[in-house]
Each structure stands twice: as structure tokens, then as C-alpha cells.
Motif scaffolding. Structure first.
Motif, PDB file in Angstrom:
ATOM      1  N   LEU A 140       0.824  -1.219   0.000  1.00  0.00           N
ATOM      2  CA  LEU A 140       0.000   0.000   0.000  1.00  0.00           C
ATOM      3  C   LEU A 140       0.855   1.265   0.000  1.00  0.00           C
ATOM      4  N   HIS A 141       2.159   1.087  -0.072  1.00  0.00           N
ATOM      5  CA  HIS A 141       3.096   2.224  -0.102  1.00  0.00           C
ATOM      6  C   HIS A 141       2.991   3.069   1.177  1.00  0.00           C
ATOM      7  N   CYS A 142       2.689   2.412   2.297  1.00  0.00           N
ATOM      8  CA  CYS A 142       2.543   3.202   3.533  1.00  0.00           C
ATOM      9  C   CYS A 142       3.887   3.539   4.142  1.00  0.00           C
ATOM     10  N   LYS A 143       4.929   2.759   3.861  1.00  0.00           N
ATOM     11  CA  LYS A 143       6.326   2.963   4.314  1.00  0.00           C
ATOM     12  C   LYS A 143       6.583   2.528   5.761  1.00  0.00           C
ATOM     13  N   THR A 144       5.605   1.880   6.401  1.00  0.00           N
ATOM     14  CA  THR A 144       5.808   1.478   7.795  1.00  0.00           C
ATOM     15  C   THR A 144       7.019   0.554   7.951  1.00  0.00           C
ATOM     16  N   CYS A 145       7.174  -0.392   7.004  1.00  0.00           N
ATOM     17  CA  CYS A 145       8.259  -1.371   7.141  1.00  0.00           C
ATOM     18  C   CYS A 145       9.632  -0.698   7.049  1.00  0.00           C
ATOM     19  N   ASP A 146       9.731   0.313   6.206  1.00  0.00           N
ATOM     20  CA  ASP A 146      10.989   1.036   6.033  1.00  0.00           C
ATOM     21  C   ASP A 146      11.379   1.748   7.331  1.00  0.00           C
ATOM     22  N   THR A 202      14.201  -1.950   3.101  1.00  0.00           N
ATOM     23  CA  THR A 202      14.197  -0.653   2.421  1.00  0.00           C
ATOM     24  C   THR A 202      13.076  -0.658   1.394  1.00  0.00           C
ATOM     25  N   TRP A 203      12.234   0.345   1.467  1.00  0.00           N
ATOM     26  CA  TRP A 203      11.157   0.505   0.495  1.00  0.00           C
ATOM     27  C   TRP A 203      11.712   1.317  -0.674  1.00  0.00           C
ATOM     28  N   THR A 204      11.589   0.802  -1.875  1.00  0.00           N
ATOM     29  CA  THR A 204      11.997   1.579  -3.047  1.00  0.00           C
ATOM     30  C   THR A 204      10.767   1.749  -3.947  1.00  0.00           C
TER      31      THR A 204
HETATM   32 FE1  SF4 Z   1       4.060  -1.836   1.800  1.00  0.00          FE
HETATM   33 FE2  SF4 Z   1       5.797  -1.801   3.829  1.00  0.00          FE
HETATM   34 FE3  SF4 Z   1       3.404  -0.589   4.068  1.00  0.00          FE
HETATM   35 FE4  SF4 Z   1       3.555  -3.243   4.031  1.00  0.00          FE
HETATM   36  S1  SF4 Z   1       4.422  -1.902   5.581  1.00  0.00           S
HETATM   37  S2  SF4 Z   1       2.087  -1.965   2.890  1.00  0.00           S
HETATM   38  S3  SF4 Z   1       5.225  -3.552   2.581  1.00  0.00           S
HETATM   39  S4  SF4 Z   1       5.080  -0.049   2.644  1.00  0.00           S
END
Ligand code: SF4
Length: 556
Positions: free
Chosen positions: A526-532, A541-543
Motif C-alpha cells: 500500500l506504499h505506507c512505508k511502515t516497514c521502512d 528498504t522501500w523503493t
Molecule cells: Fe508496503 Fe511496507 Fe506498508 Fe507493508 S508496511 S504496505 S510492505 S510499505
């Protein structure tokens, strides 16, 4: 043929990276200023979503102050306003009850402000910008920052190649990215922008600053029946604290009335949380199932769902805003009124002030840091900095354990932000997890999932209309997958499987060998960037994936 020789180059005067409210307000302002001065400028906005607005998601109360400055007649021009806030309610939730707080904190006095869909608002702004001559390029992801010969002056942005296969091979439809060169590049990428992060490493944008911290919000638009109890209520802007979070975990919920019997329901969790077993999506569902929320949304159907991080660290965490050839605006620059849970107006104001600085730079024909510093200087003299400054220690206090946090928050409220410690130190969100405790966390009652009003994670991904071309290299880079199954599993029980709202990360166990393995589903992202941000080993790393991929929001 050398790849660089194949690449097309396009020159602009001003390039906005990211089609959110900061960039679009800036683009409109710059075109208007140029017209007044008789200047002909080539201005462009690139956006990684398939359309402008596809990736725009926010808790969507709009303080119209910046919009009014940009366009005093915004209502006559058809600004897509859902409703106007009639009154605010602030509640504390226990497991089964709701307690109306005797007062709503002053930062959350939203009467007269508008409830908007950020997706619709950005589309509307983009139409106006386009009519004024701005080149809008949706579906273009910025892959790399380009620098001038000195290696320190930003010269533009290279967009991502299209048509690369899973193993990096060029497909028949391969198209190299384009070099978009600009005299001034204005980054408005939103929270945790990947190009901003690259530029930060190279140019030291965050040197000497407190670490940026974030909240992740999961949000839905719900269609209610006509006879729902929310219509006509004197209070149509509700915020909550408490359940399902314990008092030490930062976060809270909101419900805003939208047009046509719809509501916007969201829940945010501060990523300074410590409980490794916390599942952000489960907390959202528990919030919705609380009697206070369930009563309002009864009989509804989820129309759209999405997730996104917000940068909440505020004033002390903001990067250097101007460098040679570039400026940083909006969420990637930390423009957020964290106590008030509002950022769109600050994003717009920052974009407008950066636009003024860019225009002055065009007139002076100088794009060095000194000239572009007119932007941070004018921001310091503007009303925006008052809001940013008052919230300077808020997220830091919110991340503390209870009861200390309430003492800090109370002191900050009385002293307009200074509080007991100023600046209040804090750790990056990736460092706050405590080792996972034994036992399973409390999950929502499975019986609640009905597929319409209470949907599971994968249905939520479906309702975000997220799509990625499957045959491309993973845009999520897990640097050391061995670490995932050894250290991370043993210590934190793989928190990525719970903090990701898109079920992108799954831990599989081989039935015969018993070995664990991390499985990735990047197409759910979902492009939320939480994992990054939250991975405790900075192992993810989110790219940017191929341009046009990702969610396709239309109303959230
Ligand atoms: Fe995507 Fe990372 Fe958000 Fe999961 S947490 S939706 S992989 S950006």
C-alpha cells in the motif's frame, strides 16, 4: 548503446516531485507569480501513482487557511468539500464505554474547517494547475536524484525504467527512465520520501536534527444507510484516545462525516510503540468494533481502504529545507501539526513559500542554497511556523510510557509546547520495540469479519485497488533474510508480519524440514512505508516500484 545515450532528457525550470497538496499548491502559485511578472516558465509535477490522487490518503480535516491564501474563491471554483465541521467531540474509550472529555484540546478545534477526500482535493488542484500550463506527469516514479558536476547541487530526477523483469532482465517493452532536469527541484514526496532519504544521505539534510518519527494510519470510507444516526449530529468531527491501545502506546482514532451518508473512519498508531506483538490492522478493527464506533457505522459498507504513515516529529526533526538546486516541502519535510492531527494546510503553505523562492531564484538566475533559503526564511516568518513550533515536543511526549507522558503533555499544553524538556530527546521508531513476550496478543473476534463493514487485511488491500505488475524486481528490499529467521524471529517474533497493513510479509514454515522462511507479497503493498521505518534491524528498504503501481485511491 550506452544506457545514458538512450535516455531522454527534458529540461524544466521548476520540477515538483510528488503530486500531493504541497507540490500542487506550489505549482499553482508559481504559475500565477510567473504570469504576473510576465515570465514564461516550464513547470512540471511528477507523481508515482497512476493518476494524481491515486496515492493521496490522509486524515482529512482541511484547515483552509493556506488554500484561502492560494485561492480566496476556492469554494466558487468547485473545491471538492465533503462537509464543513460543525463541532468537535473528544472521547476516551475504555474496553466497552466511551467518556466524553470535558474539553477538546485547542489544537483540535476544527469547527469551520472542511472534511475532504485528499484524493479528490489533489485531483481538483491538479486540474487547475494543468489549466495554468503546468505539465503533470502521473505514473512517473522518481528513482534517483541527479546532481550537477560538483556532486552536491541537485540537478533533477531520473525516473524509473519500465519493463524490467523479475531478475533484472529487460523485457521487449523496456523503456529507460527519463532524466528530468530542472533549475529548481522541489521535493514534495510525502512522509518518508525515498528520494528525500537518498538526498539526505548525500547532503546530510538531517544532520544535527532529532530523528524523524511517524504514525501509521489505516483509514476507510464507509457508506452508511440513509437513516444513520450520524447525519445532522451537532458534532461531526470525533477523535478518540484509549481503547484498543493501552495508555503507554501512542495513537488514537477519528470519525469524520463526509457527504452522501459516508464517513471517514481511521486509526493511527505512533510507531514509537514498544509491543512487538502489536498488529496495526487488528487494532484498527478493534477500534471499529468498539460500541462507540460500531453504533455510528452500523449497516455500512466499506467503500475504500488505505494506509499511510505521517511524519509527526515536527519542528526539531525537519530537514534542511533548501540546498543547492532543491527545496523540500510537505510531509517529507515534516510539515505536520501533530497535536492537531492536521498537515494538509502546512504542506500547502510550505509548497507556496517554496514556489515564491523558486520564482525569485528564476528572476535572479541563481539557484544556490543561499538564494533558495528565502523559503525557510519566509516559513520562519509565517503563521505555519507557529503551529510547527508549538507541536515541537508533542510526538516525543506521546511516545513516553504512562503516566509520565501525561505529565509532559499537560506541561506542554500549558506552556504552548515548551513543556518540561525542550527539546525533548527521542529514539528513532526502529529502536523502540521490546522483545516479544510469550503468548498471543488479543485479536479481534473472528466472527466480526462480515466482508462488507468489517473486512480482513486482504479484502482491505483489494479495496485500496492496489496493483503492481507482478513480473518486476521486488520494490521491497530485505537486506538479510537470514537475520529474519534467526535474530528477528527469536527476539521480536517477526513484527513485519504485524506492522504491515497489507499482509506483504509472511513467515512460512517448511512442513518437512521445519525451517522458517520469509515470504514477500510485494504486489499487496500500500506504499505506507511502515516497514521502512519500523523494522528493528533497519533490514527493509522501500523503493519505488514501476510508475503507476500501487494503490488507486479515489475517495479516501
Ligand atoms: Fe508496503 Fe511496507 Fe506498508 Fe507493508 S508496511 S504496505 S510492505 S510499505
Amino acid at each position: 548503446m550506452d544506457m545514458d545515450n538512450e535516455r531522454e532528457k527534458i529540461d524544466f525550470d521548476i520540477l515538483f516531485v510528488g503530486g500531493g497538496p504541497a507540490s500542487l499548491a506550489g505549482a499553482i502559485r508559481v504559475m500565477r507569480g510567473a504570469a504576473e511578472k510576465g515570465l514564461e516558465l516550464e513547470v512540471a509535477v511528477i507523481e508515482k501513482g497512476a493518476e494524481i490522487g491515486s496515492h493521496a490518503l490522509s486524515g482529512a480535516i482541511l484547515n483552509p487557511r493556506a488554500l484561502r491564501e492560494l485561492m480566496p474563491d476556492y469554494q466558487e471554483k468547485g473545491c471538492p468539500i465533503e462537509t464543513t465541521v460543525r463541532g468537535d467531540g473528544f472521547y476516551f474509550l475504555t474496553a466497552n464505554k466511551s467518556l466524553k472529555m470535558p474539553m477538546t484540546p485547542r489544537h483540535m478545534h476544527n469547527a469551520g474547517f472542511h472534511v475532504v477526500s485528499l484524493s479528490k482535493l489533489t485531483r481538483w488542484l491538479a486540474e487547475i494547475a494543468e489549466e495554468m500550463g503546468v505539465n503533470i506527469f502521473p505514473g512517473f516514479s522518481g528513482k534517483e536524484v541527479l546532481y550537477g558536476p560538483d556532486g552536491k547541487t541537485v540537478a533533477g530526477v531520473r525516473t524509473g525504467d519500465q519493463g524490467i523483469g523479475k531478475d533484472g532482465e529487460k523485457k521487449p517493452n523496456f523503456e529507460p527512465g527519463i532524466d528530468l532536469m530542472a533549475r529548481a527541484t522541489i521535493f514534495g514526496e510525502g512522509a518518508r520520501g525515498s528520494l528525500t532519504a537518498d538526498a539526505a544521505k548525500k547532503l546530510g539534510l538531517f544532520d544535527g536534527k532529532l530523528p524523524q518519527v511517524f504514525e501509521t494510519g489505516i483509514k476507510e470510507v464507509i457508506q452508511l444507510p440513509e437513516d444513520n444516526g450520524f447525519v445532522g449530529r451537532p458534532v461531526n468531527d470525533l477523535h478518540t484516545l484509549g481503547y484498543p491501545l493501552d495508555l503507554s502506546t501512542p495513537g488514537g482514532g477519528f470519525i469524520y462525516e463526509m457527504a452522501d451518508n459516508r464517513v471517514s473512519v481511521g486509526f493511527l498508531v505512533g510507531l514509537a510503540y514498544r509491543n512487538a506483538k502489536l498488529d496495526l490492522y487488528d487494532e484498527f478493527i478493534k477500534f471499529k468494533a468498539h460500541p462507540f464506533v460500531a453504533d455510528i457505522i452500523r449497516g455500512g459498507t466499506v467503500v475504500e481502504q488505505g494506509a499511510r504513515t505521517v511524519s509527526t516529529g515536527g519542528y526539531y526533526t525537519m530537514p534542511e529545507l533548501a540546498v543547492n538546486g532543491a527545496m523540500f516541502v510537505g510531509g517529507c519535510a515534516g510539515m505536520q501539526n501533530t497535536p492537531g492531527l492536521k498537515g494538509i494546510h502546512l504542506a500547502m503553505k510550505s509548497g507556496m513559500l517554496a514556489a515564491d523562492a523558486a520564482l525569485a531564484a528564476v528572476e535572479a538566475d541563481r539557484f544556490d542554497k543561499e538564494t533558495l533559503s528565502a523559503y525557510p526564511e519566509s516559513l520562519s516568518d509565517s503563521w505555519a511556523v507557529d503551529e510547527l513550533y508549538e507541536g515541537r515536543n508533542f510526538a516525543q511526549a506521546l511516545g513516553r510510557k504512562s503516566p509520565v507522558k501525561w505529565v509532559h503533555l499537560g506541561a506542554q499544553y500549558i506552556t504552548r509546547g515548551r513543556g518540561i524538556l525542550d527539546p525533548m530527546p527521542m529514539e528513532p521508531d526502529a529502536r523502540t520495540l521490546e522483545p516479544a513476550k510469550a503468548g498471543e496478543p488479543e485479536q479481534p473476534d473472528k466472527a466480526i469479519y462480515d466482508g462488507t463493514l468489517y473486512v480482513d487485511k486482504l479484502t482491505g488491500v483489494y479495496l485500496s485497488k492496489t496493483q503492481h505488475r507482478e513480473d518486476q524486481p521486488s520494490h521491497l528490499i530485505v537486506h538479510d533474510t537470514h537475520l529474519c529467521v534467526t535474530k528477528c524471529w527469536g527476539t521480536y517474533a517477526s513484527p513485519c508480519t504485524r506492522f504491515c497493513p497489507g499482509q506483504v510479509y509472511e513467515m512460512e514454515t517448511d512442513e518437512t524440514t521445519g525451517e522458517r522462511k520469509l515470504k514477500l507479497n510485494p504486489s499487496n503493498c500500500l506504499h505506507c512505508k511502515t516497514c521502512d521505518i519500523k523494522d528493528p534491524y533497519d533490514n527493509i528498504t522501500w523503493t519505488c516500484p514501476e510508475g503507476g503501481d500501487g494503490p488507486n485511491y479515489t475517495v479516501v
